[in-house]
Design a protein around this motif. Structure first.
Motif, PDB file in Angstrom:
ATOM      1  N   GLY A  99       0.771  -1.237   0.000  1.00  0.00           N
ATOM      2  CA  GLY A  99       0.000   0.000   0.000  1.00  0.00           C
ATOM      3  C   GLY A  99       0.795   1.275   0.000  1.00  0.00           C
ATOM      4  O   GLY A  99       0.223   2.358  -0.110  1.00  0.00           O
TER       5      GLY A  99
ATOM      6  N   ASN B  89      -0.738   3.633  -2.440  1.00  0.00           N
ATOM      7  CA  ASN B  89      -1.604   3.036  -3.446  1.00  0.00           C
ATOM      8  C   ASN B  89      -2.900   2.655  -2.739  1.00  0.00           C
ATOM      9  O   ASN B  89      -2.941   1.708  -1.962  1.00  0.00           O
ATOM     10  N   SER B  90      -3.975   3.427  -3.004  1.00  0.00           N
ATOM     11  CA  SER B  90      -5.192   3.284  -2.204  1.00  0.00           C
ATOM     12  C   SER B  90      -6.416   3.193  -3.101  1.00  0.00           C
ATOM     13  O   SER B  90      -6.450   3.773  -4.196  1.00  0.00           O
ATOM     14  N   PRO B  91      -7.469   2.484  -2.627  1.00  0.00           N
ATOM     15  CA  PRO B  91      -8.716   2.416  -3.401  1.00  0.00           C
ATOM     16  C   PRO B  91      -9.448   3.750  -3.353  1.00  0.00           C
ATOM     17  O   PRO B  91      -9.509   4.407  -2.314  1.00  0.00           O
TER      18      PRO B  91
ATOM     19  N   TYR C 228      -4.083  -3.585  -9.373  1.00  0.00           N
ATOM     20  CA  TYR C 228      -5.217  -3.325  -8.475  1.00  0.00           C
ATOM     21  C   TYR C 228      -6.079  -2.226  -9.097  1.00  0.00           C
ATOM     22  O   TYR C 228      -6.088  -1.088  -8.631  1.00  0.00           O
TER      23      TYR C 228
ATOM     24  N   ASN D 282      -7.432   1.315  -7.681  1.00  0.00           N
ATOM     25  CA  ASN D 282      -6.477   1.904  -6.738  1.00  0.00           C
ATOM     26  C   ASN D 282      -5.634   2.939  -7.473  1.00  0.00           C
ATOM     27  O   ASN D 282      -5.274   2.739  -8.647  1.00  0.00           O
TER      28      ASN D 282
END
Length: 484
Positions: free
Chosen positions: A354, A408-410, A394, A397
């Motif tokens: 992340g 790295n985030s949704p 992903y 993200n």
């Protein structure tokens, strides 16, 4: 006689029409052949009686904070282009919100740090600080003066804060009622308490209204001189090799002329990623000494780094939006972001657990590493003229910053996420590649340091190092994707 007069009248009408026609044609020719002037801010830029402006850049906007002439209520003004300004409402109402003061709300400043905004202000000749959730508030006063009235014999007014490259923050204050002495305090990391004793380090001809800037390693301490009440008010400056001085006097840079009187109590603004500087200040106009007006003009330096005399104008400065890309990238394709730092150019941005890192990637790297180092370049989530970077492995993200680190985030659907995940592209700060500035903090750029990826500014707690290394670490090559 009547016939002669009739002929004469007809001739006069003919030549008059001919003259008008020639002028019209000439006007059409020149209007088409001469370039149109750029849109400008005009001066003054704020309505009504406004004074003592501080200017900052936060969340993709310019912000001005003037004195609290609205019954001791401080307002915030924002703009996206230096031309059109919006009253964002009351930042702090000194009467009901400050327990230790009620009146004389003067000359504030705002600083962002630690995920919060810190609002410094003078009230009842003491300096206070309030903590805010956004550039326009709401703000909560700390509960006690940060600098008491008359501390050390200096007047406790006109606070401003400067954060140096090493992360140390400094508070400056002072005024003529304190014998013209200027105080400097080191601030603790919490930004609401001082670290150590008061330092009196007064420059030549100091009266009040200090502002500290840094350019090419030199500290520029500018300040007001004279009486704010008349045309003696002016801005002078000194330079030093340290935020604590000692100061070398340089002279006057802004003073009254035939049209504008008493210019002073100013703030400097540097356009992110450039050596373009502006001054925001107040002045009297049309010989009306009952109201002060906030204006903006350009600041120029000579080859020796000296500030040139500032020319006050009615036109102001060219409209200059923030948050727009000046470099075009191909959209909706996969790319990898490669460092340009000498000796480390075989590394790429990748995400792991992340968080954003840099790592060496080559043909022998495993599939997961290659996927982690590949992103789809898409329209900026908060501004389609800029860019966002969607994870290859992903989907949904994005690279976004939080507390200065890149993650790295949704995507969570919030406006803040979209702003944090939007970056505007410009020519590489080091002279090569591309640099990416944060959409909502456009003085911050994506840079790597010790294999971690941050957004950082070359002046503040995330600067880490020298200007040269910052510019190299904040410049990237757009490379072929490792995982198409």
């Amino acid at each position: 006689m009547n016939v002669q007069r009739s002929r004469t009248t007809k001739l006069r009408v003919f030549f008059m029409l001919l003259f008008v026609g020639v002028c019209t044609l000439a006007g059409m020719f020149f209007s088409q052949s001469m370039p149109a002037s750029a849109a400008s801010s005009g001066n003054p830029i704020l309505p009504g009686n406004q004074a003592d402006p501080s200017v900052r850049i936060f969340e993709g906007k310019y912000w001005i904070y003037p004195s609290g002439f609205d019954n001791n209520r401080f307002h915030a003004w924002s703009s996206t282009d230096l031309s059109n300004w919006t009253d964002e409402g009351v930042v702090l109402d000194v009467g009901p919100q400050v327990s230790w003061a009620d009146t004389r709300a003067w000359a504030p400043d705002m600083i962002y740090r630690n995920g919060k905004y810190y609002f410094y202000f003078a009230a009842d000749v003491q300096v206070g600080v309030a903590v805010c959730d956004s550039p326009k508030g709401p703000c909560t006063d700390s509960g006690a003066p940060l600098v008491a009235a008359g501390l050390g014999g200096a007047e406790s007014i006109d606070p401003t804060v400067f954060v140096d490259d090493d992360g140390q923050a400094y508070l400056y204050s002072g005024g003529s009622a304190g014998g013209g002495r200027m105080s400097i305090f080191k601030l603790n990391a919490d930004m609401v308490s001082v670290n150590g004793n008061q330092i009196i380090q007064t420059p030549t001809n100091f009266t009040e209204g200090t502002w500290l800037s840094k350019r090419n390693g030199t500290y520029y301490l500018s300040y007001s001189n004279g009486c704010y009440c008349n045309d003696t008010y002016n801005v002078q400056y000194s330079t030093g090799s340290s935020p604590l001085g000692p100061w070398s006097y340089q002279g006057t840079i802004l003073a009254s002329n035939d049209v504008y009187k008493g210019p002073g109590h100013h703030a400097f603004l540097q356009y992110p990623g450039t050596d373009d500087w502006y001054i925001v200040y107040h002045r009297y106009e049309n010989n009306d000494f009952s109201q002060r007006k906030v204006a903006i003009d350009r600041v120029n330096f000579n080859a020796q780094g000296q500030i040139q005399p500032i020319v006050m104008t009615s036109s102001g400065v060219d409209t200059r939006p923030l948050g727009q890309s000046s470099v075009s990238l191909t959209r909706n394709v996969y790319q990898s972001l490669q460092t340009t730092t000498p000796g480390y150019s075989n590394a790429f941005i990748r995400h792991a657990n992340g968080d954003g890192y840099t790592a060496v990637v080559d043909n022998n790297s495993d599939t997961l590493l290659k996927q982690d180092a590949t992103f789809k370049v898409v329209d900026g989530l908060a501004d389609a003229s800029c860019y966002s970077f969607e994870s290859r492995n992903y989907p949904g993200n994005y690279l976004r910053h939080a507390n200065s680190r890149l993650h790295n985030s949704p995507r969570d659907g919030s406006a803040l996420f979209d702003q944090d995940a939007t970056f505007c592209a410009q020519a590489g700060l080091s002279g090569t590649g591309v640099s990416f500035k944060s959409y909502n903090y456009p003085d911050h750029y994506i840079r790597h340091y010790n294999a971690e990826v941050w957004i950082a500014t070359n002046g503040g707690p995330e600067a880490f190092d020298t200007s040269t290394s910052f510019m190299q670490d904040a410049s990237w090559n757009i490379a072929a994707p490792w995982a198409p």
